[in-house]
Scaffold this active site. Structure first.
Site, mmCIF file in Angstrom:
data_model
loop_
_atom_site.group_PDB
_atom_site.id
_atom_site.type_symbol
_atom_site.label_atom_id
_atom_site.label_comp_id
_atom_site.label_asym_id
_atom_site.label_seq_id
_atom_site.Cartn_x
_atom_site.Cartn_y
_atom_site.Cartn_z
ATOM 1 N N ARG A 33 0.747 -1.300 0.013
ATOM 2 C CA ARG A 33 0.134 -0.116 0.124
ATOM 3 C C ARG A 33 0.711 1.185 0.170
ATOM 4 O O ARG A 33 0.513 2.362 -0.411
ATOM 5 C CB ARG A 33 -0.949 0.058 1.258
ATOM 6 C CG ARG A 33 -2.166 -1.110 0.988
ATOM 7 C CD ARG A 33 -2.578 -1.471 2.528
ATOM 8 N NE ARG A 33 -3.919 -2.365 2.157
ATOM 9 C CZ ARG A 33 -3.975 -3.465 2.197
ATOM 10 N NH1 ARG A 33 -2.502 -4.456 2.063
ATOM 11 N NH2 ARG A 33 -5.033 -4.480 2.118
ATOM 12 N N GLY A 100 -0.849 -11.859 -4.842
ATOM 13 C CA GLY A 100 -2.429 -11.492 -4.756
ATOM 14 C C GLY A 100 -2.941 -10.246 -4.311
ATOM 15 O O GLY A 100 -3.668 -9.745 -5.031
ATOM 16 N N SER A 174 -12.545 -10.623 3.264
ATOM 17 C CA SER A 174 -11.435 -10.365 2.322
ATOM 18 C C SER A 174 -11.037 -8.808 2.348
ATOM 19 O O SER A 174 -11.681 -7.857 1.906
ATOM 20 C CB SER A 174 -11.368 -10.675 1.011
ATOM 21 O OG SER A 174 -10.441 -10.313 0.037
ATOM 22 N N ASP A 327 -3.229 -15.852 7.433
ATOM 23 C CA ASP A 327 -1.985 -16.205 6.761
ATOM 24 C C ASP A 327 -1.314 -17.008 7.797
ATOM 25 O O ASP A 327 0.039 -17.685 7.370
ATOM 26 C CB ASP A 327 -1.062 -15.174 6.517
ATOM 27 C CG ASP A 327 -1.854 -14.467 5.144
ATOM 28 O OD1 ASP A 327 -2.455 -14.962 4.415
ATOM 29 O OD2 ASP A 327 -1.523 -13.132 5.048
ATOM 30 N N LYS A 354 -5.664 -19.269 -1.182
ATOM 31 C CA LYS A 354 -4.261 -18.571 -1.125
ATOM 32 C C LYS A 354 -3.227 -18.887 -2.300
ATOM 33 O O LYS A 354 -3.632 -19.541 -3.214
ATOM 34 C CB LYS A 354 -3.702 -18.567 0.363
ATOM 35 C CG LYS A 354 -5.037 -18.089 1.443
ATOM 36 C CD LYS A 354 -4.638 -16.536 1.323
ATOM 37 C CE LYS A 354 -5.855 -16.244 2.392
ATOM 38 N NZ LYS A 354 -6.077 -14.714 2.059
ATOM 39 N N ARG A 358 -4.028 -23.829 0.831
ATOM 40 C CA ARG A 358 -3.217 -24.051 1.995
ATOM 41 C C ARG A 358 -3.783 -24.873 3.046
ATOM 42 O O ARG A 358 -2.942 -25.224 3.695
ATOM 43 C CB ARG A 358 -3.143 -22.501 2.771
ATOM 44 C CG ARG A 358 -1.896 -22.039 2.477
ATOM 45 C CD ARG A 358 -1.659 -20.490 3.116
ATOM 46 N NE ARG A 358 -0.704 -19.931 2.448
ATOM 47 C CZ ARG A 358 -0.563 -18.620 2.404
ATOM 48 N NH1 ARG A 358 -1.233 -17.848 3.037
ATOM 49 N NH2 ARG A 358 0.455 -18.040 1.629
ATOM 50 N N ARG A 403 4.607 -19.433 2.575
ATOM 51 C CA ARG A 403 4.250 -19.772 3.810
ATOM 52 C C ARG A 403 4.224 -21.236 4.299
ATOM 53 O O ARG A 403 4.495 -21.773 5.255
ATOM 54 C CB ARG A 403 2.960 -19.117 4.190
ATOM 55 C CG ARG A 403 2.980 -17.595 4.170
ATOM 56 C CD ARG A 403 1.867 -16.690 4.979
ATOM 57 N NE ARG A 403 1.601 -15.686 4.482
ATOM 58 C CZ ARG A 403 2.459 -14.402 4.697
ATOM 59 N NH1 ARG A 403 3.502 -14.516 5.287
ATOM 60 N NH2 ARG A 403 2.232 -13.396 4.327
HETATM 61 C C1 S3P Z 1 -3.942 -9.066 2.635
HETATM 62 C C2 S3P Z 1 -5.319 -9.768 2.570
HETATM 63 C C3 S3P Z 1 -5.357 -10.915 3.048
HETATM 64 C C4 S3P Z 1 -3.803 -11.841 3.208
HETATM 65 C C5 S3P Z 1 -2.736 -11.099 2.119
HETATM 66 C C6 S3P Z 1 -2.754 -9.777 2.283
HETATM 67 C C7 S3P Z 1 -3.929 -7.580 2.322
HETATM 68 O O1 S3P Z 1 -6.003 -11.658 1.801
HETATM 69 O O2 S3P Z 1 -4.027 -13.480 3.158
HETATM 70 O O3 S3P Z 1 -1.634 -12.043 2.695
HETATM 71 O O4 S3P Z 1 -2.657 -7.143 2.283
HETATM 72 O O5 S3P Z 1 -5.283 -6.825 2.155
HETATM 73 P P1 S3P Z 1 -7.578 -11.586 1.695
HETATM 74 O O6 S3P Z 1 -8.055 -10.331 1.320
HETATM 75 O O7 S3P Z 1 -7.915 -12.444 0.206
HETATM 76 O O8 S3P Z 1 -8.005 -12.550 2.709
#
Ligand code: S3P
Length: 446
Positions: A33, A100, A174, A327, A354, A358, A403
């Protein structure tokens, strides 16, 4: 470190107690971010403590491709942003590798721009569901010009001439989906509202406010959060000190709990309450974890964690805690393998989408190392063996998941027999210093 390079296995074995004081790299969520919002905001953003893992660096490259200027001088990252609403069309596809968070948040960010953006990634990322982000974007008026089957990457999207604001109730827990909708709202006239029935990590809300966005959060009588963002406002660059990542700290932390005689301190760890589910769970299991020197660091709570070897006992982890430790389940399952009795992890179906599935990857890793466990569609039940007697000896398939690799290397440090993971390469996506840091504490991993 791409999926196509030769796998590089690693083996961890039991040896000395772990001892020493370490710092883990910057929080991954905040690092993504920082580059993204800094790259968007007008003027200069200066970042210290940034996680220099592959995932985050990909986000930096994507922002550069869309007009931000990002340079590293000394230990500091300096970002000159484009100004909100002024991103440029990328000339080539944005390659997010394994990430992701980077890809989903960027889809939101560009989704309301009248330009074409193509997203590509590695084999793991190309299997992950993007529909959860594309669905709300379609409501803004975004067109998905092409995608692989099931709304997966590679995909190309194009925003509308002028987006219309939406109210979106996030259907799963999420933070990535919540964030993607809010970021799409930045370039949309009017008020974009995200309704969040189950709270997830709140870095996007906190950080956007810090950059000057007009954003308010109201929690109603039923605990549902309503996040309202005024679009097309000005964002201004700022200074950010990224605290240590609790999701990375989890690995040396659990290692110290299960290796007899250990006593370590992990300094400067983020303890935002949306991220401390693992610590809460381990404390319930009887772990010796002290939160020392609690302080505020640029709007986030941090502490130094002193962790000593502990006799753990099994507990039931409620589904309501899952978003605050999502996580950390693989490494919790490792801790549970050394606990007295059964540990039940409920409501963990999100683990299936994930970097790997996982839930299955964790259960398979436990089984090849002699742990009794039951995998349900949305739960995992682990029966521990205190002292690690009879554990280890397996080769764990990591499925391009950092992980899974780190969790099972931690297991090997306390199991009776060594534990091997089939590939260490992906560890660099989130924790490039993992091997050196563990070695500095006395761990035997090679
Ligand atoms: C994250 C949100 C989570 C987490 C990922 C980081 C983020 O994912 O598992 O490692 O920085 O917003 P989800 O939004 O899919 O739960």
């Amino acid at each position: 470190m791409s999926a196509s390079s030769q796998p590089s296995p690693a083996t961890a074995r039991a040896g000395h107690p772990l001892a020493g004081t370490v710092r883990v790299p910057g929080d991954k969520s905040i690092s993504h971010r920082s580059l993204m919002f800094g790259g968007l905001a007008a003027g200069e953003t200066r970042i210290t403590g940034l996680l220099e893992g592959e995932d985050v660096l990909r986000t930096g490259e994507a922002m550069k491709a869309m007009g931000a200027v990002i340079v590293r001088t000394g230990g500091e990252w300096i970002v000159q942003g484009t100004g909100n609403g002024a991103l440029l069309e990328a000339e080539t596809p944005l390659d997010f590798g394994n990430a992701g968070t980077g890809s989903r948040l960027t889809m939101g960010l560009v989704g309301t721009y009248d330009m074409e953006t193509t997203f590509i990634g590695d084999d793991s990322l190309s299997k992950r569901p993007m529909k959860r982000v594309l669905d709300p974007l379609r409501e803004f008026g975004t067109q998905i010009l092409s995608s692989a089957e099931g709304d997966r990457m590679p995909l190309t999207l194009r925003g509308p001439r002028r987006a219309a604001p939406i109210t979106y109730r996030v259907p799963m827990a999420s933070a990535q989906v919540k964030s993607a909708v809010l970021l799409a709202g930045l370039n949309t006239p009017g008020i974009t509202t995200v309704v969040e029935p189950i709270m997830t990590r709140d870095h996007t809300e906190k950080m956007l406010k810090g950059f000057g966005a007009e954003l308010e959060v109201e929690t109603d009588a039923t605990g549902v959060r309503h996040i309202r963002l005024v679009g097309e406002g000005k964002l201004t660059g700022r200074t950010i000190a990224v605290p240590g990542d609790p999701s990375s700290a989890a690995f040396p932390l659990v290692a110290a709990l299960i290796v007899p005689g250990s006593d370590i301190t992990i300094e400067n760890v983020l303890i935002n309450p949306t991220r401390t589910g693992l610590i809460e769970t381990l404390l319930e299991m009887g772990a010796s974890i002290e939160l020392l020197n609690r302080r505020d660091a640029g709007g986030e709570d941090v502490a130094d964690l002193r962790v000593r070897h502990s006799e753990l006992k099994g507990v039931t982890v409620p589904p309501s805690r899952a978003p605050f430790m999502i996580d950390e389940y693989p490494v919790l399952a490792v801790a549970a393998s050394f606990a007295e009795g059964e540990t039940v992890m409920e409501g963990v179906e999100e683990l299936r989408v994930k970097e790997s599935d996982r839930l299955t990857a964790t259960a398979d890793g436990l089984k090849v190392n002699g742990v009794t466990c039951v995998e349900g569609h949305e739960f995992l039940r682990v029966t521990g063996r205190p002292g690690g007697k009879g554990l280890g000896g397996g080769i764990v398939s990591t499925h391009l998941d950092h992980r899974i690799a780190m969790a099972f290397l931690v297991m090997g440090l306390a199991a009776e027999k060594p534990v091997t993971v089939d590939d260490r390469a992906m560890i660099a996506t989130s924790f490039p210093e993992f091997m050196d840091l563990m070695a500095s504490l006395g761990a035997e991993i090679e």
